[in-house]
Scaffold this motif. Sequence first.
Motif, PDB file in Angstrom:
ATOM      1  N   VAL A  12      30.594  51.997  39.782  1.00 54.91           N
ATOM      2  CA  VAL A  12      30.606  50.530  39.728  1.00 54.91           C
ATOM      3  C   VAL A  12      31.715  50.038  38.801  1.00 54.91           C
ATOM      4  N   LEU A  13      31.861  50.673  37.655  1.00 53.91           N
ATOM      5  CA  LEU A  13      32.893  50.249  36.699  1.00 53.91           C
ATOM      6  C   LEU A  13      34.300  50.521  37.245  1.00 53.91           C
ATOM      7  N   ALA A  14      34.460  51.647  37.966  1.00 54.67           N
ATOM      8  CA  ALA A  14      35.759  51.936  38.579  1.00 54.67           C
ATOM      9  C   ALA A  14      36.088  50.894  39.644  1.00 54.67           C
ATOM     10  N   TYR A  15      35.087  50.516  40.425  1.00 58.50           N
ATOM     11  CA  TYR A  15      35.282  49.471  41.435  1.00 58.50           C
ATOM     12  C   TYR A  15      35.666  48.151  40.769  1.00 58.50           C
ATOM     13  N   THR A  16      34.993  47.829  39.673  1.00 63.64           N
ATOM     14  CA  THR A  16      35.296  46.594  38.950  1.00 63.64           C
ATOM     15  C   THR A  16      36.750  46.581  38.490  1.00 63.64           C
ATOM     16  N   ALA A  17      37.186  47.673  37.895  1.00 64.77           N
ATOM     17  CA  ALA A  17      38.570  47.759  37.417  1.00 64.77           C
ATOM     18  C   ALA A  17      39.555  47.641  38.573  1.00 64.77           C
ATOM     19  N   LEU A  18      39.252  48.302  39.695  1.00 66.14           N
ATOM     20  CA  LEU A  18      40.150  48.266  40.843  1.00 66.14           C
ATOM     21  C   LEU A  18      40.223  46.861  41.440  1.00 66.14           C
ATOM     22  N   GLN A  19      39.091  46.167  41.505  1.00 70.65           N
ATOM     23  CA  GLN A  19      39.089  44.797  42.012  1.00 70.65           C
ATOM     24  C   GLN A  19      39.970  43.887  41.157  1.00 70.65           C
ATOM     25  N   ILE A  20      39.921  44.057  39.857  1.00 64.32           N
ATOM     26  CA  ILE A  20      40.740  43.238  38.957  1.00 64.32           C
ATOM     27  C   ILE A  20      42.226  43.502  39.212  1.00 64.32           C
ATOM     28  N   VAL A  21      42.581  44.761  39.362  1.00 63.50           N
ATOM     29  CA  VAL A  21      43.982  45.121  39.598  1.00 63.50           C
ATOM     30  C   VAL A  21      44.443  44.611  40.967  1.00 63.50           C
ATOM     31  N   LEU A  22      43.605  44.794  42.000  1.00 65.84           N
ATOM     32  CA  LEU A  22      43.963  44.323  43.336  1.00 65.84           C
ATOM     33  C   LEU A  22      44.093  42.802  43.367  1.00 65.84           C
ATOM     34  N   PHE A  23      43.225  42.127  42.641  1.00 65.51           N
ATOM     35  CA  PHE A  23      43.312  40.667  42.556  1.00 65.51           C
ATOM     36  C   PHE A  23      44.634  40.239  41.923  1.00 65.51           C
ATOM     37  N   ALA A  24      45.000  40.914  40.847  1.00 70.37           N
ATOM     38  CA  ALA A  24      46.250  40.575  40.157  1.00 70.37           C
ATOM     39  C   ALA A  24      47.460  40.826  41.052  1.00 70.37           C
ATOM     40  N   ALA A  25      47.367  41.837  41.918  1.00 75.53           N
ATOM     41  CA  ALA A  25      48.494  42.194  42.784  1.00 75.53           C
ATOM     42  C   ALA A  25      48.528  41.393  44.084  1.00 75.53           C
ATOM     43  N   HIS A  26      47.498  40.589  44.319  1.00 77.62           N
ATOM     44  CA  HIS A  26      47.317  39.929  45.619  1.00 77.62           C
ATOM     45  C   HIS A  26      48.168  38.678  45.760  1.00 77.62           C
ATOM     46  N   ASP A  27      48.764  38.521  46.929  1.00 79.47           N
ATOM     47  CA  ASP A  27      49.525  37.333  47.283  1.00 79.47           C
ATOM     48  C   ASP A  27      48.666  36.499  48.235  1.00 79.47           C
ATOM     49  N   PRO A  28      48.166  35.336  47.815  1.00 77.02           N
ATOM     50  CA  PRO A  28      47.299  34.537  48.691  1.00 77.02           C
ATOM     51  C   PRO A  28      47.933  34.292  50.053  1.00 77.02           C
ATOM     52  N   TRP A  29      47.105  34.257  51.077  1.00 75.98           N
ATOM     53  CA  TRP A  29      47.610  34.157  52.438  1.00 75.98           C
ATOM     54  C   TRP A  29      47.014  32.946  53.150  1.00 75.98           C
ATOM     55  N   LEU A  30      47.353  32.819  54.421  1.00 71.76           N
ATOM     56  CA  LEU A  30      47.061  31.624  55.201  1.00 71.76           C
ATOM     57  C   LEU A  30      45.602  31.174  55.112  1.00 71.76           C
ATOM     58  N   ASP A  31      44.658  32.053  55.445  1.00 70.55           N
ATOM     59  CA  ASP A  31      43.257  31.645  55.522  1.00 70.55           C
ATOM     60  C   ASP A  31      42.720  31.166  54.174  1.00 70.55           C
ATOM     61  N   GLU A  32      43.195  31.753  53.085  1.00 72.44           N
ATOM     62  CA  GLU A  32      42.755  31.325  51.760  1.00 72.44           C
ATOM     63  C   GLU A  32      43.246  29.905  51.473  1.00 72.44           C
ATOM     64  N   GLY A  33      44.512  29.643  51.762  1.00 69.80           N
ATOM     65  CA  GLY A  33      45.063  28.320  51.528  1.00 69.80           C
ATOM     66  C   GLY A  33      44.529  27.277  52.496  1.00 69.80           C
ATOM     67  N   GLN A  34      44.331  27.655  53.766  1.00 73.98           N
ATOM     68  CA  GLN A  34      43.861  26.731  54.792  1.00 73.98           C
ATOM     69  C   GLN A  34      42.503  26.148  54.431  1.00 73.98           C
ATOM     70  N   ALA A  35      41.573  26.986  54.014  1.00 72.09           N
ATOM     71  CA  ALA A  35      40.241  26.497  53.652  1.00 72.09           C
ATOM     72  C   ALA A  35      40.308  25.552  52.456  1.00 72.09           C
ATOM     73  N   TRP A  36      41.148  25.897  51.479  1.00 74.39           N
ATOM     74  CA  TRP A  36      41.287  25.048  50.294  1.00 74.39           C
ATOM     75  C   TRP A  36      41.852  23.677  50.667  1.00 74.39           C
ATOM     76  N   LEU A  37      42.856  23.652  51.534  1.00 76.84           N
ATOM     77  CA  LEU A  37      43.449  22.375  51.925  1.00 76.84           C
ATOM     78  C   LEU A  37      42.467  21.517  52.714  1.00 76.84           C
ATOM     79  N   TRP A  38      41.698  22.124  53.598  1.00 72.31           N
ATOM     80  CA  TRP A  38      40.675  21.353  54.302  1.00 72.31           C
ATOM     81  C   TRP A  38      39.658  20.803  53.314  1.00 72.31           C
ATOM     82  N   ALA A  39      39.179  21.648  52.431  1.00 74.14           N
ATOM     83  CA  ALA A  39      38.121  21.237  51.502  1.00 74.14           C
ATOM     84  C   ALA A  39      38.563  20.095  50.600  1.00 74.14           C
TER      85      ALA A  39
END
Length: 460
Positions: A12-39
């Motif tokens: 669980v702790l390894a998954y937590t650390a990996l999620q944090i790193v993947l989040f930091a490395a992530h470039d937001p994409w269309l579906d993430e922005g589209q929902a925010w703009l509609w909302a």
Amino acid sequence: MRAETMASLAVVLAYTALQIVLFAAHDPWLDEGQAWLWATTISSPIDFLIIPSEGHPPLWYWLLRLLSFFLDFNQARTIGLAISIANAFLLWRLIGRDATILFVMLASFVLLQFWGYHFRPYNIVFSCILGALLLDREGKGVAATWLLALACGFHFFSGLLFAFWLVYQRSKGTALLALLAPSLLALAFGASAVLSGLGNTTIGPSTPDLFVGIVHNLSWIGMIGPLRGPVLAVATLTAIIIAFRREPLILGTVLALLLAFSIATAAIYGKAPWHSAFMTMLCFMAVMVVGLKGRRWLLFVLLLPQVAIGVAGATQRLSKPVWSAPDLYAAIVDDAGADFDPARQLVAWPDLTGIAIAAKEDITLVSGNDGSLLGPINWRVSKPRAIDPALADRETPYWLICGKSCSHIVAYLGDHGFTSALLAHKVNIDNGKFSAYRIEQARYPITYRSGNFPPPAGPR
């Protein structure tokens, strides 16, 4: 602390650390922005109940609207990360000290990526699944049913899971009257999603052969196209039959729902990878309500191919983190200078290429498809190959962000006497290649054939 507990906690702790790193490395994409703009732009009460053109129920958009009162898009994205981490601990509580099952669940492509740190409603659906299973374990089946009804408000496909849950609850003797109200709520969310999707021109099967699409869906554990087909579909269904052969009601329900889901999604969506997540979760729920003992092997069969894809996907994303690629908007601002006005001087073509940037930078820019100020895309009227004729008359210089078919728009502008100077380009793993250009009036007559790249622009 016992060795089994320490091992599962380490997962669980390894998954937590990996999620944090993947989040930091992530470039937001269309579906993430589209929902925010509609909302953040919806104002009509009916649009709050039936999200225009999206084919989704409304709860995710309600949550985003609430978050927008306190947070910007980049801050709100951390909520998704927090939910994915909380889910890992909920799964740990549900499964206990079984480190191997924890690993194959958390290392699967589903929970490492789109049901993890991505700013989408899938991780909330998983929270509802885990919460329902934990509540049912404590004898609170009706409360669990309400929770899964709420999951239907976050994603239409949650109806697959809710249908299974109703059959399971009735098999336990839960009163039909107690299940009626949450069922009506789930039905209302489903109706909202159907009405929302009416007229969406992007909905349609990706293969003309319905049978091929059904088999593709039923062989979902193969993940990638070359591994899918009749042999794997039969093998998957055989494994499910063997695992639940002593629970005929559960077996019949799972098989019927898998088949119905595969047929419906093949007819409406065709081949789409996100189907596999809900089919896997249906089988996971069935295993958990019947009991892990004697059925752990089924989860390994279903999940090990997804673990391979999950690890490969995480490796690929970490090899190309967002900080290793140019920031296209920053490159444009640097080139344009202090008086740059994106609402007047920044064009996105096709308009979907500007959605994530608009949300991330909190800016308004121009749609290269129709010349309007770019907001959330209405899929009922969107024409991504259209080019606004006014681009040929727009005051220069202006700046352009385009997608993988940049050659089309660049050639069009060249045919109308403009030069296109490439400033930067990058690849978004989820949406493809993007480029940024400065557009200027040519200093001499030029003509390009549509479909060809122009020669490099001269000095500014």
